[in-house]
Design a protein around this motif. Structure first.
Motif, PDB file in Angstrom:
ATOM      1  N   ASN A  68      -3.709   1.427  -4.537  1.00 34.37           N
ATOM      2  CA  ASN A  68      -3.936   0.678  -3.297  1.00 34.37           C
ATOM      3  C   ASN A  68      -5.098  -0.299  -3.438  1.00 34.37           C
ATOM      4  OD1 ASN A  68      -1.831   1.942  -2.014  1.00 34.37           O
ATOM      5  ND2 ASN A  68      -3.107   3.505  -1.049  1.00 34.37           N
ATOM      6  N   GLN A  69      -6.180   0.169  -4.061  1.00 36.20           N
ATOM      7  CA  GLN A  69      -7.321  -0.725  -4.272  1.00 36.20           C
ATOM      8  C   GLN A  69      -6.941  -1.883  -5.196  1.00 36.20           C
ATOM      9  OE1 GLN A  69     -10.440   1.799  -5.765  1.00 36.20           O
ATOM     10  NE2 GLN A  69     -10.784   2.811  -3.792  1.00 36.20           N
ATOM     11  N   LEU A  70      -6.160  -1.554  -6.242  1.00 36.35           N
ATOM     12  CA  LEU A  70      -5.711  -2.602  -7.162  1.00 36.35           C
ATOM     13  C   LEU A  70      -4.836  -3.627  -6.447  1.00 36.35           C
ATOM     14  CD1 LEU A  70      -5.378  -3.755 -10.031  1.00 36.35           C
ATOM     15  CD2 LEU A  70      -3.476  -2.166 -10.348  1.00 36.35           C
ATOM     16  N   SER A  71      -3.934  -3.139  -5.570  1.00 32.38           N
ATOM     17  CA  SER A  71      -3.042  -4.040  -4.841  1.00 32.38           C
ATOM     18  C   SER A  71      -3.825  -4.985  -3.936  1.00 32.38           C
ATOM     19  CB  SER A  71      -2.051  -3.218  -4.021  1.00 32.38           C
ATOM     20  OG  SER A  71      -1.213  -4.060  -3.262  1.00 32.38           O
ATOM     21  N   LEU A  72      -4.794  -4.426  -3.201  1.00 36.87           N
ATOM     22  CA  LEU A  72      -5.604  -5.271  -2.312  1.00 36.87           C
ATOM     23  C   LEU A  72      -6.450  -6.256  -3.111  1.00 36.87           C
ATOM     24  CD1 LEU A  72      -6.771  -2.576   0.275  1.00 36.87           C
ATOM     25  CD2 LEU A  72      -5.006  -4.324   0.570  1.00 36.87           C
ATOM     26  N   LYS A  73      -6.993  -5.774  -4.225  1.00 35.98           N
ATOM     27  CA  LYS A  73      -7.810  -6.661  -5.054  1.00 35.98           C
ATOM     28  C   LYS A  73      -6.962  -7.781  -5.642  1.00 35.98           C
ATOM     29  CE  LYS A  73     -11.662  -7.788  -7.141  1.00 35.98           C
ATOM     30  NZ  LYS A  73     -12.818  -8.270  -6.380  1.00 35.98           N
TER      31      LYS A  73
ATOM     32  N   LYS B 145      -4.904   6.093  -4.455  1.00 40.36           N
ATOM     33  CA  LYS B 145      -6.020   5.278  -3.970  1.00 40.36           C
ATOM     34  C   LYS B 145      -6.338   4.141  -4.935  1.00 40.36           C
ATOM     35  CE  LYS B 145      -8.210   9.023  -1.360  1.00 40.36           C
ATOM     36  NZ  LYS B 145      -9.408   9.904  -1.241  1.00 40.36           N
ATOM     37  N   THR B 146      -6.253   4.445  -6.241  1.00 46.23           N
ATOM     38  CA  THR B 146      -6.534   3.403  -7.239  1.00 46.23           C
ATOM     39  C   THR B 146      -5.511   2.272  -7.166  1.00 46.23           C
ATOM     40  OG1 THR B 146      -7.497   5.076  -8.710  1.00 46.23           O
ATOM     41  CG2 THR B 146      -6.876   2.970  -9.691  1.00 46.23           C
TER      42      THR B 146
ATOM     43  N   SER C 171      -5.720  10.563  -6.217  1.00 49.41           N
ATOM     44  CA  SER C 171      -6.664   9.615  -6.819  1.00 49.41           C
ATOM     45  C   SER C 171      -5.942   8.401  -7.374  1.00 49.41           C
ATOM     46  CB  SER C 171      -7.450  10.319  -7.934  1.00 49.41           C
ATOM     47  OG  SER C 171      -8.316   9.405  -8.594  1.00 49.41           O
TER      48      SER C 171
ATOM     49  N   LEU D  17       0.838  -1.200   0.000  1.00 49.79           N
ATOM     50  CA  LEU D  17       0.000   0.000   0.000  1.00 49.79           C
ATOM     51  C   LEU D  17       0.869   1.244   0.000  1.00 49.79           C
ATOM     52  CD1 LEU D  17      -2.751  -0.999   2.593  1.00 49.79           C
ATOM     53  CD2 LEU D  17      -2.851  -1.153   0.111  1.00 49.79           C
TER      54      LEU D  17
END
Length: 586
Positions: free
Chosen positions: A232-237, A229-230, A226, A213
């Motif tokens: 980070n969301q991609l990494s978690l997904k 955040k994208t 932005s 992250l």
């Protein structure tokens, strides 16, 4: 390759240099034009006032007055003043022209002055040692051009001013470049730092380090925030997706590794893409990894390869029974279909039915053997009974012999029936054995004493090898004694006359080993696997001669396994056999 920071810094500095350079040259050009135009206007205003007097003196050919006015103009402008006739020839100048003859003067745009226009220009002709500013005024008399007045003034002062302005612009430009470099450095670092962090995280994601992250940066722009955040969301997904894929892969791996059936998958290019341990065990390829190999070079049996090729070519499932490495295998081969129902390959399920096939054969043999074991004594009893009923025997001795046959065969049937009932009882696990502490040497001596009575004098010799130390173990003494007697009886039946039978026991680590050795014909490797099965006999042609039921060793195995032990045998054809078992010692 340059980094993003370097690219941003270089581009910003280049833009700043271009802007500063253009602005500097434009400023210098503006000031130069401004000063020259201002000086031209001053010369025109001051010279026009004296041009009329000069024209009048020239008309009157008063050369002394002409010279006086030229001197006034030259001193006023701190330069030189020339007067030309209407053809462009020099009439008079101040200071005087060094040549004796009157030359024809030529400058750019001079013809325009002789036609009545006022001209101005910067000249560097061979008439002067340094550049001069020329202002040309036409001289009119009665609307006729009588000549022209050329006023020359040095541009050194203007050039000096321009140089000062240029130096000032140079210093200002250097300062501006330094400030621009500092600003560009800070701006490029501010912009590239979060992008570099994003790039590093993206690189780690590409290398498989999911779940990384980026920290939030309040100083970054809205677009960078932005993008952070994208990412980070991609990494978690990606982490969740990869974990799910790994879990599914592990599930498939565990399922495949725990399956007793072998699994083989081949793609349409005839490459092996999936196997499991059971397949490698079935095909004797335990030490070889065939995934990625071509099917033809995998080492698999030719019949297996042909089955897969046929499935891929026809797109139809097939099932066949194969014999591989003395194993009976049922192969279920099914095509693999893609989204457009095109064949992508084939998957095969290898089911080893060797044990089932062997038990089916043993079951058939069991029925045959039981029928044979019952038929022979029943035939003997029936034959003896018919002879007695018919009354053909008059001699009491002969009648007694036939009655003994009936009695002996009846006992044989009773023994056979009891053996089958005992096995059925052991199979049902219903008997509860009472265990006690037993001493091995004492048990061997007891069994030897009992069996010695059943050996005919001079027929066979029994040797006893008791352990030198006291070995205790927990067991049902009567059952273990039955096991040893069965082994001795089996050795007695298959040992030749005047041979030796040895019974003994010894310690092996934490186990106690009981064994009976004979000098019989031995057992071939092919038959050793089935020797412990029910009704199995080595020499079926002499089965009745040996008076065996074929249940003794099966009963031995059942009793030993009930005690938590295991049976063993060692034999070679023509060198006798050793039968025994292992139990836990105290």
């Amino acid at each position: 390759m340059l980094s993003l920071f370097s690219k941003l810094l270089i581009r910003f500095i280049l833009i700043a240099l271009i802007i500063i350079t253009v602005l500097g040259f434009s400023t210098i050009y503006f000031f130069e034009n401004f000063y020259f135009e201002k000086r031209e206007e001053e010369i025109k205003e001051q010279s026009l006032a004296m041009a009329d007097y000069l024209t009048q003196a020239l008309t009157e050919k008063n050369w002394q007055e002409v010279s006086l006015w030229l001197e006034v103009v030259a001193e006023t402008q701190k330069g030189q003043a020339w007067v030309l006739d209407e053809r462009g020839f020099l009439l008079m100048s101040h200071p005087p022209f060094p040549e004796e003859k009157r030359p024809q003067i030529y400058f750019t745009h001079l013809e325009q002055m002789l036609t009545g226009e006022t001209i101005s220009q910067r000249v560097g002709s061979p008439y002067f040692e340094r550049p001069m500013l020329l202002v040309g005024l036409p001289l009119f008399s009665s609307q006729e051009i009588k000549g022209g007045l050329l006023v020359f003034t040095s541009v050194a002062g203007i050039n000096s001013t321009i140089r000062q302005v240029g130096n000032l612009m140079l210093y200002s430009s250097i300062l501006a470049i330094l400030l621009a470099f500092l600003f560009a450095y800070l701006w490029a670092r501010t912009l590239s730092s979060p992008l570099r962090r994003i790039s590093d995280v993206a690189m780690e994601l590409s290398e498989g380090s999911y779940g990384k992250l980026l920290p939030a940066d309040k100083k970054s722009s809205k677009e960078i925030d932005s993008l952070t955040k994208t990412i980070n969301q991609l990494s978690l997904k990606l982490e969740d997706t990869v974990n799910e894929l790994v879990n599914e892969r592990n599930k498939l791996k565990y399922i495949l590794s725990s399956m007793q059936e072998g699994v083989l998958a081949v793609n349409k290019d005839k490459d092996v893409i999936l196997t499991n341990n059971s397949l490698l065990n079935i095909t004797n390829l335990e030490n070889k990894n065939i995934v990625g190999e071509k099917l033809a070079r995998s080492g698999l049996d030719e019949d297996i390869q042909q089955q897969f090729l046929k499935t891929i070519e026809t797109g139809s499932p097939w099932e066949t029974e194969l014999t591989i490495n003395n194993r009976v295998i049922i192969l279920h081969c099914t095509p693999l279909y893609g989204r457009k129902d095109n064949v992508l390959g084939a998957v095969g399920l290898f089911q080893d039915i060797s044990e089932r096939w062997r038990f089916e054969q043993l079951q058939k043999d069991f029925v045959t053997n039981v029928s044979h074991e019952l038929k022979t004594p029943l035939s003997s009893i029936r034959g003896a009974a018919e002879v007695l009923i018919e009354g053909v025997l008059k001699n009491p001795k002969e009648k007694e012999n036939y009655l003994n046959i009936i009695l002996e065969e009846s006992n044989r049937l009773t023994e056979l029936t009891n053996g089958i009932l005992n096995l059925a009882e052991y199979d049902s696990r219903t008997p509860e054995l009472r265990f006690e502490t037993v001493e091995a040497g004492e048990l061997i001596e007891n069994v030897s004493f009992i069996f010695q009575k059943s050996i005919k004098d001079g027929d066979k010799r029994l040797e006893t090898k008791t352990p030198k130390e006291e070995i205790l173990f927990k067991a049902n003494k009567l059952k273990i004694k039955q096991v040893l007697l069965n082994l001795l009886d089996n050795a007695n039946k298959f040992s030749p006359d005047n041979s030796q039978i040895i019974i003994g026991a010894n310690r092996e680590n934490s186990k106690i080993r009981f064994w009976v050795k004979d000098e019989g014909p031995g057992i071939s490797k092919e038959e050793q696997h089935n020797i412990w099965e029910r009704f199995y006999k080595i020499d079926k042609s002499r089965a009745w001669k040996n008076k065996g039921t074929g249940l003794g060793l099966a009963i031995v195995k059942q009793i030993v396994e009930q005690h938590g032990g295991q049976v063993f045998m060692e034999s070679e054809t023509g060198q006798g056999s050793t039968f025994g078992f292992l139990l836990d010692s105290q």
